[in-house]
Design an enzyme around this catalytic site. Structure first.
Site, PDB file in Angstrom:
ATOM      1  N   HIS A 167       0.795  -1.352   0.150  1.00 43.31           N
ATOM      2  CA  HIS A 167      -0.033   0.011  -0.248  1.00 43.31           C
ATOM      3  C   HIS A 167       0.801   1.119   0.015  1.00 43.31           C
ATOM      4  O   HIS A 167       0.640   2.094  -0.801  1.00 43.31           O
ATOM      5  CB  HIS A 167      -0.876  -0.010   1.338  1.00 43.31           C
ATOM      6  CG  HIS A 167      -2.097   0.861   1.160  1.00 43.31           C
ATOM      7  ND1 HIS A 167      -1.891   2.252   1.888  1.00 43.31           N
ATOM      8  CD2 HIS A 167      -3.246   1.039   0.497  1.00 43.31           C
ATOM      9  CE1 HIS A 167      -2.946   2.968   1.506  1.00 43.31           C
ATOM     10  NE2 HIS A 167      -3.895   2.228   0.800  1.00 43.31           N
ATOM     11  N   HIS A 188      -5.338   6.167  -5.581  1.00 42.86           N
ATOM     12  CA  HIS A 188      -6.187   6.818  -4.806  1.00 42.86           C
ATOM     13  C   HIS A 188      -6.525   7.999  -5.684  1.00 42.86           C
ATOM     14  O   HIS A 188      -6.180   8.308  -6.721  1.00 42.86           O
ATOM     15  CB  HIS A 188      -5.899   7.512  -3.183  1.00 42.86           C
ATOM     16  CG  HIS A 188      -5.659   6.397  -2.258  1.00 42.86           C
ATOM     17  ND1 HIS A 188      -4.307   5.765  -2.376  1.00 42.86           N
ATOM     18  CD2 HIS A 188      -6.439   5.774  -1.376  1.00 42.86           C
ATOM     19  CE1 HIS A 188      -4.377   4.897  -1.255  1.00 42.86           C
ATOM     20  NE2 HIS A 188      -5.759   4.826  -0.600  1.00 42.86           N
ATOM     21  N   HIS A 197      -7.936  -1.623  -4.577  1.00 43.50           N
ATOM     22  CA  HIS A 197      -8.090  -2.263  -3.111  1.00 43.50           C
ATOM     23  C   HIS A 197      -8.980  -3.601  -3.120  1.00 43.50           C
ATOM     24  O   HIS A 197      -8.623  -4.410  -2.131  1.00 43.50           O
ATOM     25  CB  HIS A 197      -8.905  -1.161  -2.271  1.00 43.50           C
ATOM     26  CG  HIS A 197      -7.865   0.106  -2.284  1.00 43.50           C
ATOM     27  ND1 HIS A 197      -7.644   1.200  -2.734  1.00 43.50           N
ATOM     28  CD2 HIS A 197      -7.122   0.120  -0.945  1.00 43.50           C
ATOM     29  CE1 HIS A 197      -6.723   1.923  -2.217  1.00 43.50           C
ATOM     30  NE2 HIS A 197      -6.431   1.383  -1.069  1.00 43.50           N
ATOM     31  N   HIS A 324     -14.287   6.830   3.267  1.00 46.40           N
ATOM     32  CA  HIS A 324     -13.177   6.089   3.752  1.00 46.40           C
ATOM     33  C   HIS A 324     -11.909   7.015   4.315  1.00 46.40           C
ATOM     34  O   HIS A 324     -11.539   6.354   5.329  1.00 46.40           O
ATOM     35  CB  HIS A 324     -12.720   5.528   2.347  1.00 46.40           C
ATOM     36  CG  HIS A 324     -11.277   5.286   2.435  1.00 46.40           C
ATOM     37  ND1 HIS A 324     -10.704   6.001   1.917  1.00 46.40           N
ATOM     38  CD2 HIS A 324     -10.678   4.121   2.628  1.00 46.40           C
ATOM     39  CE1 HIS A 324      -9.208   5.597   1.887  1.00 46.40           C
ATOM     40  NE2 HIS A 324      -9.300   4.428   2.219  1.00 46.40           N
ATOM     41  N   HIS A 328     -10.353   6.703   8.060  1.00 45.76           N
ATOM     42  CA  HIS A 328      -8.681   6.549   8.405  1.00 45.76           C
ATOM     43  C   HIS A 328      -8.490   7.385   9.438  1.00 45.76           C
ATOM     44  O   HIS A 328      -7.641   7.015  10.413  1.00 45.76           O
ATOM     45  CB  HIS A 328      -7.985   6.645   6.932  1.00 45.76           C
ATOM     46  CG  HIS A 328      -7.712   5.597   6.386  1.00 45.76           C
ATOM     47  ND1 HIS A 328      -6.685   4.949   6.674  1.00 45.76           N
ATOM     48  CD2 HIS A 328      -8.563   4.970   5.318  1.00 45.76           C
ATOM     49  CE1 HIS A 328      -6.463   3.635   5.658  1.00 45.76           C
ATOM     50  NE2 HIS A 328      -7.501   3.889   4.755  1.00 45.76           N
ATOM     51  N   PHE A 344      -1.241   7.059   4.763  1.00 47.40           N
ATOM     52  CA  PHE A 344      -1.199   5.684   3.619  1.00 47.40           C
ATOM     53  C   PHE A 344      -0.039   4.939   3.696  1.00 47.40           C
ATOM     54  O   PHE A 344      -0.074   3.778   3.428  1.00 47.40           O
ATOM     55  CB  PHE A 344      -1.512   6.375   2.265  1.00 47.40           C
ATOM     56  CG  PHE A 344      -3.031   6.954   2.113  1.00 47.40           C
ATOM     57  CD1 PHE A 344      -4.108   6.507   2.421  1.00 47.40           C
ATOM     58  CD2 PHE A 344      -3.129   7.851   1.027  1.00 47.40           C
ATOM     59  CE1 PHE A 344      -5.147   6.825   2.384  1.00 47.40           C
ATOM     60  CE2 PHE A 344      -4.388   8.304   0.818  1.00 47.40           C
ATOM     61  CZ  PHE A 344      -5.598   7.871   1.350  1.00 47.40           C
ATOM     62  N   HIS A 357     -11.683  -1.637   4.512  1.00 50.17           N
ATOM     63  CA  HIS A 357     -11.769  -1.648   2.927  1.00 50.17           C
ATOM     64  C   HIS A 357     -12.708  -2.879   2.627  1.00 50.17           C
ATOM     65  O   HIS A 357     -13.100  -2.726   1.444  1.00 50.17           O
ATOM     66  CB  HIS A 357     -10.190  -1.962   2.399  1.00 50.17           C
ATOM     67  CG  HIS A 357      -9.677  -0.615   1.942  1.00 50.17           C
ATOM     68  ND1 HIS A 357      -9.807   0.107   0.908  1.00 50.17           N
ATOM     69  CD2 HIS A 357      -8.837  -0.054   2.962  1.00 50.17           C
ATOM     70  CE1 HIS A 357      -9.392   1.241   1.008  1.00 50.17           C
ATOM     71  NE2 HIS A 357      -8.565   1.289   2.285  1.00 50.17           N
TER      72      HIS A 357
END
Length: 587
Positions: A167, A188, A197, A324, A328, A344, A357
């Site tokens: 990632h 992203h 993902h 999302h 996070h 990230f 996810h």
């Protein structure tokens, strides 16, 4: 009206297939899938004869009468799909909080790459994380699998932290796009977000199953779009000695703290609601995300990203990714550098990342079902975008977007649970009393955006925006969706950033004291290299159904308010456009 797509039911062992009748196995479960229908007056657990179908007309009614549009063939671009990076040219990654020298490159930089052979295993069922805590057999397997993954040699591609670095490499500029030096690979902020993902989860899940020799193993999904799932699942918090536990979280959000979709660093008050009011605010946000994006996939999925383009400078992300991003932040540590979930580059170090996810993936699956499983983009630049992963057979493999659109091909499905945001909800904010006179409302004059960029920092930016057409007919709405476009957004910080968007009907050329109804948000995690006016993105929000809810369809102009929550921005323009819908007629 039924508000669940289905449920898993325990059945007699004698009714299970032979391969599932093994000693000590968990009870055999079968999916019973009732229709989402406004016509059912009986028990939702009694499926009608056509229980494997969803009535798409009923879906629209459940979402509040949204009208779709006629299909567009899909614009074919002359550009190219994003191709896999050159593994041999991986370099240090970047993080705003952790520096410019992150070592995220995989240990297989010179490996042979082959096309992935998709599994032919029995269909596996991903279950809700808040429900599996009482399944001791499952929990033992999950913890054993993660424990074995963490115990692998640190340079083994299956190692827990090597998996997390995947990632980091794809999201923190460790790769350049092939043929475009200096243009980073980024999964992203575009239409690549959901398919990449999905594959990431798939290979991670398959490796866990391989480590415990269980082809049926699946990850649990964090069911954060339901009342019962809006807290951090206890499987990740109740035992600090568990391999699933991560100490780098905001522990004030443990216990019974309710998730806030509008949370951000620097704005911990989020939506300003608590308790049942916060649950309702979240459900309304999710309902709105679906309702406003069904006619046009890019509103949900994110904008196109083609070879040679930078994800943050040429396009914008969908509203599901915005939710999302907020989650996070809500899980990660509240102070810089916001490890692990809040950045990230480190998010994959927390097992909760994969459950977050998994539910994002489930919501994409629901979105596709609502649209009749229509391909979101027929553009081959999306369908042929290609990624590289290390699979469960210790082989470096390439996969394409076109091959992951149906979970069945990856041999998994979701335990189907109630979907409360499909219920009839009191979501429209009505704070201005229509009977009041203009003087009683304390109206203020709001001007147009103008031709020059505007700063958005400490105070809200309010502008009067003309509409292309008012009082559109039902047929016109089916053909084109009304979209609010906030263009040329530059974030003047590498830290977290968020602003919210509200819409209200004006009183002539005046605006009321209330901002109106929430339309959507721009939210970004801390990210190195995202600072500066040369790095510009955009935000598109569907507003057709919102104007119906506000009874503002006859307004010639709208008051648009941008409310900064954290970070500083420069906005290039605010306008309203009519875009061709891409969804077949749903009524």
């Amino acid at each position: 009206m039924s508000t669940s797509v289905g449920f898993l039911s325990t059945i007699s062992p004698s009714a299970c297939p032979l391969q599932e009748r093994r000693s000590g196995a968990a009870p055999c479960r079968r999916l019973i899938r009732p229709r989402v229908s406004c016509h059912s007056n009986g028990d939702a657990r009694q499926p009608p004869p056509s229980s494997l179908l969803m009535d798409r007309r009923d879906v629209l009614i459940a979402l509040g009468g949204l009208t779709g549009g006629t299909a567009a063939a899909g614009k074919m671009a002359l550009a190219s799909p994003v191709m896999p990076p050159d593994l041999a040219k991986c370099h240090d990654a970047k993080s705003s909080g952790l520096g410019d020298n992150l070592k995220c490159c995989p240990p297989y930089t010179s490996a042979d790459i082959v096309d992935y052979t998709f599994p032919e295993t029995p269909l596996r069922v991903r279950r809700a994380a808040h429900l599996v805590i009482n399944d001791s057999e499952y929990m033992e397997k999950y913890e054993e699998a993660v424990k074995k993954m963490k115990e692998l040699p640190e340079n083994h591609p299956w190692n827990f932290y090597q998996q997390a670095l995947i990632h980091c490499a794809y999201c923190n500029e460790a790769y350049d796009q092939v043929g475009f030096p200096g243009v980073p690979v980024q999964v992203h902020y575009s239409w690549l977000f959901l398919p990449w993902h999905r594959y990431y989860l798939h290979f991670y899940e398959r490796i866990l199953g391989k480590l415990i020799d269980d082809d049926t193993f699946t990850l649990p999904f964090w069911n954060f779009d339901s009342d019962d799932g809006m807290t951090i699942p206890e499987i990740f918090t109740n035992d600090t000695s568990s391999p699933l536990y991560n100490a780098n979280r905001d522990t004030s959000h443990y216990s019974s703290a309710i998730l806030d979709y509008k949370y951000s660093y620097g704005n911990t008050a989020g939506s300003g609601e608590t308790g049942n009011a916060l649950v309702l605010a979240n459900l309304c946000y999710m309902k709105k995300t679906f309702k406003q994006s069904l006619p046009l996939a890019e509103l949900f999925m994110g904008d196109p990203l083609r070879a040679g383009q930078e994800a943050d400078t040429t396009n914008g992300f969908g509203q599901l990714e915005s939710i999302h991003n907020a989650i996070h932040m809500w899980v990660g540590t509240p102070t810089s550098p916001h490890t692990d979930m809040g950045d990230f580059s480190t998010a994959g170090r927390d097992c909760i990342f994969f459950s977050l996810h998994a539910n994002v993936d489930r919501l994409w699956h629901i979105y596709r079902m609502f649209r009749g499983n229509k391909v979101e983009f027929t553009d081959t630049d999306w369908l042929d975008s290609t990624f590289i992963f290390y699979d469960e057979n210790e082989q470096v493999v390439r996969v394409k977007v076109r091959d992951c659109l149906k979970p069945n091909k990856l041999r998994y499905m979701y335990e189907e649970v109630p979907i409360p945001w499909m219920n009839k909800l009191n979501c429209v904010k009505t704070t201005e009393i229509k009977e009041k006179t203009k003087t009683e409302l304390s109206l203020v004059r709001v001007g147009p955006f103008g031709s020059e960029p505007r700063e958005l920092s400490q105070t809200a930016l309010r502008v009067m925006v003309p509409r292309p057409k008012k009082s559109r007919s039902k047929t016109e709405k089916e053909e084109k969706v009304e979209v609010l476009l906030i263009k040329d957004i530059s974030v003047d910080t590498e830290g977290p950033a968020r602003f919210d968007v509200y819409i209200a009907a004006p009183y002539g050329d005046l605006a009321g004291p209330d901002y109106g109804d929430f339309a959507g948000t721009f939210v970004r995690l801390p990210h190195k290299g995202m600072k500066g006016k040369e790095r510009k993105g955009s935000l598109k929000l569907g507003i057709t159904s919102l104007l119906e809810d506000l009874e503002a369809e006859d307004a010639e102009k709208l008051v648009v308010t941008l409310v900064p929550r954290v970070g500083e921005f420069t906005i290039g323009g605010v306008l309203i456009k009519l875009l061709q819908t891409d969804n077949p007629r749903l009524l």
